[in-house]
Design a protein around this motif. Structure first.
Motif, short mmCIF file in Angstrom:
data_model
loop_
_atom_site.label_atom_id
_atom_site.label_comp_id
_atom_site.label_asym_id
_atom_site.label_seq_id
_atom_site.Cartn_x
_atom_site.Cartn_y
_atom_site.Cartn_z
N LEU A 19 47.64 44.69 47.39
CA LEU A 19 46.92 43.54 46.82
C LEU A 19 45.65 44.05 46.17
O LEU A 19 44.98 44.95 46.69
N HIS A 20 45.29 43.45 45.03
CA HIS A 20 44.11 43.87 44.28
C HIS A 20 43.05 42.79 44.41
O HIS A 20 43.31 41.61 44.17
N LEU A 21 41.83 43.20 44.81
CA LEU A 21 40.75 42.22 45.03
C LEU A 21 39.56 42.57 44.14
O LEU A 21 38.96 43.64 44.29
N ASP A 22 39.24 41.68 43.22
CA ASP A 22 38.20 41.93 42.23
C ASP A 22 36.86 41.39 42.69
O ASP A 22 36.64 40.18 42.76
N VAL A 23 35.93 42.30 42.97
CA VAL A 23 34.60 41.91 43.42
C VAL A 23 33.63 42.03 42.24
O VAL A 23 33.48 43.12 41.67
N VAL A 62 40.27 47.26 46.84
CA VAL A 62 39.08 46.49 46.46
C VAL A 62 38.42 47.15 45.24
O VAL A 62 38.00 48.31 45.30
N HIS A 63 38.37 46.40 44.16
CA HIS A 63 37.86 46.88 42.88
C HIS A 63 36.42 46.37 42.73
O HIS A 63 36.21 45.18 42.49
N LEU A 64 35.46 47.28 42.90
CA LEU A 64 34.05 46.87 42.87
C LEU A 64 33.49 46.89 41.45
O LEU A 64 33.29 47.96 40.88
N MET A 65 33.23 45.72 40.92
CA MET A 65 32.56 45.61 39.62
C MET A 65 31.15 45.10 39.89
O MET A 65 30.81 43.95 39.59
N ILE A 66 30.37 45.97 40.54
CA ILE A 66 29.04 45.57 40.99
C ILE A 66 28.04 46.70 40.79
O ILE A 66 28.42 47.87 40.75
N ILE A 123 46.99 50.61 36.34
CA ILE A 123 46.53 49.99 35.09
C ILE A 123 46.18 48.54 35.39
O ILE A 123 46.87 47.86 36.15
N ASP A 124 45.05 48.09 34.82
CA ASP A 124 44.49 46.79 35.22
C ASP A 124 44.05 45.98 33.99
O ASP A 124 43.12 46.37 33.29
N GLY A 125 44.76 44.87 33.78
CA GLY A 125 44.34 43.93 32.75
C GLY A 125 45.40 43.64 31.71
O GLY A 125 45.92 44.55 31.07
#
Ligand code: DX5
Ligand code: ZN
Length: 218
Positions: free
Chosen positions: A30-34, A63-67, A172-174
């Motif tokens: 599972l992919h979790l976008d933070v 967990v994909h950290l966009m922070i 790959i994401d998006g």
């Protein structure tokens, strides 16, 4: 090839059942976008939601950290139950240290790489990364259009990793959909992340099964 549904596009009023149905349909992780409203304009969720998701499934949580200041948060996300943590290297003063601290806890460390980001700057970090996320949209929202040329970047990163003697799982994401799975497989993608294609569909389980079928046939 594994498919990783991104819960960003799920219905959060029934997150547990949304997760259960992709779990049963064969999701590989599972992919979790933070998102923090600073590094990207959008704002999503933090460790509390990750630990709630942890209670719902035994699937690996990516967990994909966009922070900004991801270094201050990686421990909290690992405590919350993340199995894999991806950071954007340009958000960190000390990416080497952060990747090492993720691995030190036995978790998988990932590098998330934006469109246009030069791989030459991360060559020395590759031995510390278990996986990389090639962003095929600019980070911030689900449901954006796939940026053409992203599969070429997957191939390029593979060349760079091979030259460095590093085994790297490439995600790959998006903007991914079942139609693009054969191209992803051909480019050597290991994990396809898909948010809106799965969760905005009338029947997420059947979309996921289509994706898995396309991956086996590719
Ligand atoms: C974008 C996120 C993605 C997003 C993908 O910033 O990193 O993971 O959830 O969504 P789709 O598949 O709808 O492009
Ligand atoms: Zn993501």
């Amino acid at each position: 090839m594994r498919i990783a549904p991104s819960i960003l596009s799920a219905d959060f009023t029934k997150l547990a059942s949304e997760i259960a149905r992709v779990d049963e349909a064969g999701a590989g992780q599972l992919h979790l976008d933070v998102m923090d409203g600073h590094y990207v304009p959008n704002l999503t969720f933090g460790p509390m939601v990750v630990s709630a998701v942890r209670e719902c499934t035994s699937l690996p949580l990516d967990v994909h950290l966009m922070i900004e200041h991801a270094d201050r948060w990686v421990e909290a996300f690992m405590d919350a139950g993340a199995d894999m943590i991806a950071v954007h290297p340009e958000t960190l003063y000390h990416p080497h240290l952060v990747l090492s601290s993720i691995r030190k806890r036995g978790k998988k460390a990932g590098l998330a790489l934006n469109p246009g980001f030069s791989f030459s700057t991360i060559e020395a970090l590759l031995p510390l990364a278990d996986y990389a996320i090639i962003m095929s949209v600019n980070p911030g929202w689900g449901g954006q259009k796939f940026i053409e040329g992203s599969f070429e970047r997957v191939r390029e990163l593979r060349r760079v990793a091979d030259a460095a003697g590093t085994e790297l799982s490439i995600e790959i994401d998006g903007g991914m959909s079942a139609e693009r799975i054969p191209m992803a497989a051909e480019a050597g993608v290991d994990v396809v992340i898909a948010g809106s294609a799965v969760f905005k569909a009338e029947d997420p389980a059947s979309v996921l099964r289509d994706m898995l079928l396309a991956a086996t046939e590719a």
